[in-house]
Design a protein around this motif. Structure first.
Motif, PDB file in Angstrom:
ATOM      1  N   ILE A 138       0.840  -1.208   0.000  1.00 49.45           N
ATOM      2  CA  ILE A 138       0.000   0.000   0.000  1.00 49.45           C
ATOM      3  C   ILE A 138       0.871   1.253   0.000  1.00 49.45           C
ATOM      4  CG2 ILE A 138      -1.757   1.293   1.262  1.00 49.45           C
ATOM      5  CD1 ILE A 138      -2.760  -1.357   2.414  1.00 49.45           C
ATOM      6  N   ILE A 139       1.939   1.251   0.812  1.00 44.93           N
ATOM      7  CA  ILE A 139       2.824   2.408   0.874  1.00 44.93           C
ATOM      8  C   ILE A 139       3.525   2.618  -0.468  1.00 44.93           C
ATOM      9  CG2 ILE A 139       4.861   3.395   1.998  1.00 44.93           C
ATOM     10  CD1 ILE A 139       4.085   1.957   4.536  1.00 44.93           C
ATOM     11  N   ARG A 140       3.921   1.539  -1.129  1.00 41.46           N
ATOM     12  CA  ARG A 140       4.555   1.664  -2.447  1.00 41.46           C
ATOM     13  C   ARG A 140       3.571   2.229  -3.467  1.00 41.46           C
ATOM     14  NH1 ARG A 140       5.885  -4.156  -3.203  1.00 41.46           N
ATOM     15  NH2 ARG A 140       6.336  -3.544  -5.367  1.00 41.46           N
ATOM     16  N   TYR A 141       2.294   1.871  -3.316  1.00 44.14           N
ATOM     17  CA  TYR A 141       1.271   2.468  -4.183  1.00 44.14           C
ATOM     18  C   TYR A 141       1.118   3.960  -3.884  1.00 44.14           C
ATOM     19  CZ  TYR A 141      -3.409   3.857  -5.662  1.00 44.14           C
ATOM     20  OH  TYR A 141      -4.470   4.541  -6.200  1.00 44.14           O
ATOM     21  N   VAL A 142       1.080   4.299  -2.586  1.00 42.41           N
ATOM     22  CA  VAL A 142       0.967   5.707  -2.189  1.00 42.41           C
ATOM     23  C   VAL A 142       2.155   6.507  -2.717  1.00 42.41           C
ATOM     24  CG1 VAL A 142       1.016   7.278  -0.202  1.00 42.41           C
ATOM     25  CG2 VAL A 142      -0.455   5.249  -0.161  1.00 42.41           C
ATOM     26  N   SER A 143       3.345   5.896  -2.702  1.00 44.08           N
ATOM     27  CA  SER A 143       4.553   6.574  -3.165  1.00 44.08           C
ATOM     28  C   SER A 143       4.429   7.038  -4.610  1.00 44.08           C
ATOM     29  CB  SER A 143       5.753   5.635  -3.011  1.00 44.08           C
ATOM     30  OG  SER A 143       6.936   6.248  -3.469  1.00 44.08           O
ATOM     31  N   GLY A 144       3.707   6.283  -5.418  1.00 44.82           N
ATOM     32  CA  GLY A 144       3.540   6.660  -6.825  1.00 44.82           C
ATOM     33  C   GLY A 144       2.328   7.524  -7.086  1.00 44.82           C
ATOM     34  N   THR A 145       1.531   7.806  -6.048  1.00 45.16           N
ATOM     35  CA  THR A 145       0.300   8.589  -6.241  1.00 45.16           C
ATOM     36  C   THR A 145       0.173   9.684  -5.183  1.00 45.16           C
ATOM     37  OG1 THR A 145      -0.924   6.960  -4.910  1.00 45.16           O
ATOM     38  CG2 THR A 145      -0.918   6.660  -7.308  1.00 45.16           C
ATOM     39  N   VAL A 146       1.291  10.245  -4.751  1.00 48.17           N
ATOM     40  CA  VAL A 146       1.261  11.220  -3.646  1.00 48.17           C
ATOM     41  C   VAL A 146       0.491  12.493  -4.003  1.00 48.17           C
ATOM     42  CG1 VAL A 146       3.372  10.425  -2.525  1.00 48.17           C
ATOM     43  CG2 VAL A 146       3.522  12.095  -4.381  1.00 48.17           C
ATOM     44  N   ASP A 147       0.359  12.783  -5.295  1.00 48.52           N
ATOM     45  CA  ASP A 147      -0.268  14.043  -5.695  1.00 48.52           C
ATOM     46  C   ASP A 147      -1.747  13.903  -6.038  1.00 48.52           C
ATOM     47  OD1 ASP A 147       2.062  15.585  -5.405  1.00 48.52           O
ATOM     48  OD2 ASP A 147       2.812  14.903  -7.347  1.00 48.52           O
ATOM     49  N   LEU A 148      -2.364  12.758  -5.738  1.00 47.58           N
ATOM     50  CA  LEU A 148      -3.802  12.614  -5.980  1.00 47.58           C
ATOM     51  C   LEU A 148      -4.574  13.575  -5.073  1.00 47.58           C
ATOM     52  CD1 LEU A 148      -4.476   8.782  -6.370  1.00 47.58           C
ATOM     53  CD2 LEU A 148      -4.377  10.531  -8.138  1.00 47.58           C
ATOM     54  N   ARG A 149      -5.619  14.187  -5.655  1.00 44.36           N
ATOM     55  CA  ARG A 149      -6.398  15.189  -4.918  1.00 44.36           C
ATOM     56  C   ARG A 149      -7.885  14.981  -5.149  1.00 44.36           C
ATOM     57  NH1 ARG A 149      -3.699  20.405  -7.593  1.00 44.36           N
ATOM     58  NH2 ARG A 149      -4.026  19.048  -9.396  1.00 44.36           N
ATOM     59  N   ILE A 150      -8.688  15.507  -4.241  1.00 43.31           N
ATOM     60  CA  ILE A 150     -10.140  15.545  -4.408  1.00 43.31           C
ATOM     61  C   ILE A 150     -10.523  16.948  -4.858  1.00 43.31           C
ATOM     62  CG2 ILE A 150     -12.358  15.388  -3.228  1.00 43.31           C
ATOM     63  CD1 ILE A 150     -11.223  13.296  -1.431  1.00 43.31           C
ATOM     64  N   PHE A 151     -11.398  17.025  -5.873  1.00 43.37           N
ATOM     65  CA  PHE A 151     -11.772  18.309  -6.449  1.00 43.37           C
ATOM     66  C   PHE A 151     -13.229  18.613  -6.141  1.00 43.37           C
ATOM     67  CE2 PHE A 151     -13.410  20.697 -10.228  1.00 43.37           C
ATOM     68  CZ  PHE A 151     -12.768  21.901  -9.948  1.00 43.37           C
ATOM     69  N   TYR A 152     -13.497  19.842  -5.676  1.00 40.43           N
ATOM     70  CA  TYR A 152     -14.851  20.327  -5.454  1.00 40.43           C
ATOM     71  C   TYR A 152     -15.110  21.463  -6.431  1.00 40.43           C
ATOM     72  CZ  TYR A 152     -14.567  17.629  -1.158  1.00 40.43           C
ATOM     73  OH  TYR A 152     -14.421  16.605  -0.264  1.00 40.43           O
ATOM     74  N   SER A 153     -16.042  21.229  -7.341  1.00 41.06           N
ATOM     75  CA  SER A 153     -16.291  22.180  -8.419  1.00 41.06           C
ATOM     76  C   SER A 153     -17.265  23.273  -7.999  1.00 41.06           C
ATOM     77  CB  SER A 153     -16.847  21.441  -9.639  1.00 41.06           C
ATOM     78  OG  SER A 153     -17.252  22.346 -10.644  1.00 41.06           O
ATOM     79  N   ARG A 154     -17.029  24.475  -8.502  1.00 38.48           N
ATOM     80  CA  ARG A 154     -17.950  25.581  -8.247  1.00 38.48           C
ATOM     81  C   ARG A 154     -19.218  25.465  -9.103  1.00 38.48           C
ATOM     82  NH1 ARG A 154     -15.546  29.014  -4.841  1.00 38.48           N
ATOM     83  NH2 ARG A 154     -13.278  29.246  -4.903  1.00 38.48           N
ATOM     84  N   ASN A 155     -19.192  24.605 -10.114  1.00 40.18           N
ATOM     85  CA  ASN A 155     -20.349  24.434 -10.989  1.00 40.18           C
ATOM     86  C   ASN A 155     -21.217  23.247 -10.590  1.00 40.18           C
ATOM     87  OD1 ASN A 155     -19.498  26.585 -12.678  1.00 40.18           O
ATOM     88  ND2 ASN A 155     -18.068  25.220 -13.730  1.00 40.18           N
ATOM     89  N   SER A 156     -20.939  22.660  -9.450  1.00 36.57           N
ATOM     90  CA  SER A 156     -21.691  21.488  -9.005  1.00 36.57           C
ATOM     91  C   SER A 156     -22.976  21.906  -8.293  1.00 36.57           C
ATOM     92  CB  SER A 156     -20.830  20.639  -8.058  1.00 36.57           C
ATOM     93  OG  SER A 156     -21.565  19.545  -7.560  1.00 36.57           O
ATOM     94  N   ASN A 157     -23.978  21.018  -8.337  1.00 37.48           N
ATOM     95  CA  ASN A 157     -25.194  21.273  -7.565  1.00 37.48           C
ATOM     96  C   ASN A 157     -25.077  20.605  -6.192  1.00 37.48           C
ATOM     97  OD1 ASN A 157     -26.186  18.457  -7.708  1.00 37.48           O
ATOM     98  ND2 ASN A 157     -26.480  18.894  -9.893  1.00 37.48           N
ATOM     99  N   LEU A 158     -26.143  20.654  -5.415  1.00 36.02           N
ATOM    100  CA  LEU A 158     -26.108  20.142  -4.045  1.00 36.02           C
ATOM    101  C   LEU A 158     -27.034  18.947  -3.851  1.00 36.02           C
ATOM    102  CD1 LEU A 158     -26.064  23.545  -2.111  1.00 36.02           C
ATOM    103  CD2 LEU A 158     -24.126  22.045  -2.614  1.00 36.02           C
ATOM    104  N   ASP A 159     -27.345  18.233  -4.931  1.00 39.01           N
ATOM    105  CA  ASP A 159     -28.196  17.056  -4.831  1.00 39.01           C
ATOM    106  C   ASP A 159     -27.394  15.867  -4.311  1.00 39.01           C
ATOM    107  OD1 ASP A 159     -30.324  18.486  -5.855  1.00 39.01           O
ATOM    108  OD2 ASP A 159     -29.884  17.923  -7.934  1.00 39.01           O
ATOM    109  N   LEU A 160     -27.946  15.157  -3.333  1.00 41.73           N
ATOM    110  CA  LEU A 160     -27.260  14.024  -2.732  1.00 41.73           C
ATOM    111  C   LEU A 160     -27.557  12.732  -3.490  1.00 41.73           C
ATOM    112  CD1 LEU A 160     -27.876  14.649   1.089  1.00 41.73           C
ATOM    113  CD2 LEU A 160     -25.746  14.973  -0.172  1.00 41.73           C
ATOM    114  N   ALA A 161     -26.533  11.906  -3.637  1.00 43.95           N
ATOM    115  CA  ALA A 161     -26.679  10.586  -4.258  1.00 43.95           C
ATOM    116  C   ALA A 161     -25.590   9.680  -3.704  1.00 43.95           C
ATOM    117  CB  ALA A 161     -26.591  10.678  -5.775  1.00 43.95           C
ATOM    118  N   GLY A 162     -25.827   8.373  -3.758  1.00 43.12           N
ATOM    119  CA  GLY A 162     -24.841   7.436  -3.237  1.00 43.12           C
ATOM    120  C   GLY A 162     -24.725   6.197  -4.105  1.00 43.12           C
ATOM    121  N   TYR A 163     -23.592   5.526  -3.975  1.00 42.79           N
ATOM    122  CA  TYR A 163     -23.354   4.240  -4.641  1.00 42.79           C
ATOM    123  C   TYR A 163     -23.125   3.201  -3.556  1.00 42.79           C
ATOM    124  CZ  TYR A 163     -22.835   6.572  -9.168  1.00 42.79           C
ATOM    125  OH  TYR A 163     -23.055   7.282 -10.309  1.00 42.79           O
TER     126      TYR A 163
END
Length: 411
Positions: A248-273
């Motif tokens: 897992i750490i070796r995987y993290v080492s190659g993906t350290v710059d992964l980010r979560i993005f919150y868009s200003r054009n998104s709505n506020l409707d809730l949904a789940g998977y």
């Protein structure tokens, strides 16, 4: 952390700039000196002579407020102050404070001595900051860029959250920065179990790695399932378990710059998977529930948890997973109602048609009568149109990421 994510996504969607402030000094100075110390418990009973005294408390004045009680004193004082200035406390999250001025809202999320806040009007955000500075020793950090170890970058299009620095420090700390990266956090051919005949490893090292990885899952849903599986073996870790966390750490080492993005054009409707891995645990044959939850196009929460009971079929495991996702969506709905945001019918996407049919069938029959009654409240939610359980193809099932190891093509 999902409450923080919801606050950030709501602010970003409304076009607000998210601000941050921090209390100066240590928490003990914020406590009211008239508050009882830890030697006088909240029940009014004096400390008994037999009670064990911690080393750090032996030389302290008994009248001095304890540092173990200081966070509560600070929070109660801050709560009283905010209520006096027109803020109300959230019903779903008691660390959320909201103030409505005409049709404009000011939101403040408290986490110990860190506060993030925002308002559509800059004047209201400035007024809130000045109000705090007059009463408390606060440092106005300004536009949110770092919070609880999370790195935040705000742009015109939205907001990015990551833990890049934490990930790099983790890889370096455990000496895997020079090792070859892996494309996935867990092998699809490996079924981790207790491994009673395996070689014993240092439990302290193993727990330290697990603790660091668990902190990283605050912004990394891609490793949540793998870390959760490895965390089950902290009492008696073996070489096979240590090899898995190192992967897992070796995987993290190659993906350290992964980010979560919150868009200003998104709505506020809730949904789940919603998804489940039937009898995936090699030791007790229990299934794993996984769910991910969106506000518009923004991922704000996720969960990966072993179910409490053994499911007798894939449909039962998926049905129980859908119920768990319902409870999370209902909590998020209540939280948004504190902002004055209402929700219509919320959709949960599931790739098992049998589980969907069970939720829509009010008749108990032989194949479902053994399912615990507490799981059947989803039927009432479906009938009242609070929740809609819809089918999604397995290839489009986003929750697959957190229920089982995937090969690199699907990952």
């Amino acid at each position: 952390m999902e409450s923080v994510n919801v606050v950030i996504d709501d602010a970003v969607s409304e076009g607000e700039s998210v601000e941050n402030c921090d209390r100066d000094g240590d928490l003990i100075s914020s406590s009211d000196p008239t508050e009882p110390s830890m030697s006088e418990s909240s029940l009014g009973k004096p400390e008994t002579p037999e009670k064990k005294t911690l080393p750090q408390d032996r030389d302290k004045d008994p009248k001095e407020p304890s540092t173990r009680q200081a966070p509560r004193g600070w929070y109660e004082r801050l709560t009283s102050y905010l209520k006096e200035h027109g803020f109300s406390r959230g019903g779903a999250d008691r660390t959320l404070f909201i103030r409505h001025v005409d049709e404009t809202i000011t939101i403040a999320q408290i986490y110990v001595d860190d506060i993030i806040f925002g308002s559509p009007l800059e004047s209201l955000a400035y007024e809130f900051a000045e109000c705090l500075k007059q009463e408390f020793e606060m440092s106005m950090v300004g536009e949110l860029s770092y919070f609880l170890g999370l790195q935040v970058r705000q742009t015109e299009d939205g907001l990015f959250i990551s833990q890049s620095k934490c990930a790099k420090d983790l890889v370096k700390r455990f000496g895997l920065d020079s090792k070859k990266h892996t494309r996935t956090p867990m092998s699809t051919s490996l079924k981790l179990g207790r491994d009673p005949s395996g070689k014993i490893v240092d439990p302290s090292l193993y727990r330290s790695i697990i603790g660091s990885l668990l902190y990283l899952t605050a912004t990394r849903p891609d490793i949540t399932f793998s870390v959760g599986v490895c965390a089950r073996f902290q009492t008696d870790p073996k070489e096979s378990h240590l090899s898995s966390v190192r992967r897992i750490i070796r995987y993290v080492s190659g993906t350290v710059d992964l980010r979560i993005f919150y868009s200003r054009n998104s709505n506020l409707d809730l949904a789940g998977y919603s998804d489940a891995d039937w009898a995936g645990n090699a030791d007790d044959r229990k299934s794993t529930t996984w769910g991910c939850f969106y506000m518009g196009s923004s991922l704000v929460a996720w969960l990966s948890k072993k179910q409490n009971s053994i499911s007798l079929s894939m449909a039962e495991a998926e049905y129980i997973a859908a119920v768990s996702c319902c409870t999370q969506l209902l909590w998020m709905k209540q939280m948004l109602s504190d902002y004055g945001i209402s929700q219509g019918t919320m959709t949960i996407f599931c790739d098992n048609t049998s589980a969907i049919n069970i939720s829509k069938n009010p008749i108990q029959h032989s194949r479902t009568k053994h399912i615990d009654i507490r799981h059947h409240f989803i039927r009432e939610l479906v009938e009242s149109h609070v929740i809609s359980l819809d089918h999604v193809s397995t290839n489009n099932q986003l929750a697959d990421l957190l229920t089982k190891p995937l090969n690199r093509l699907r990952f």
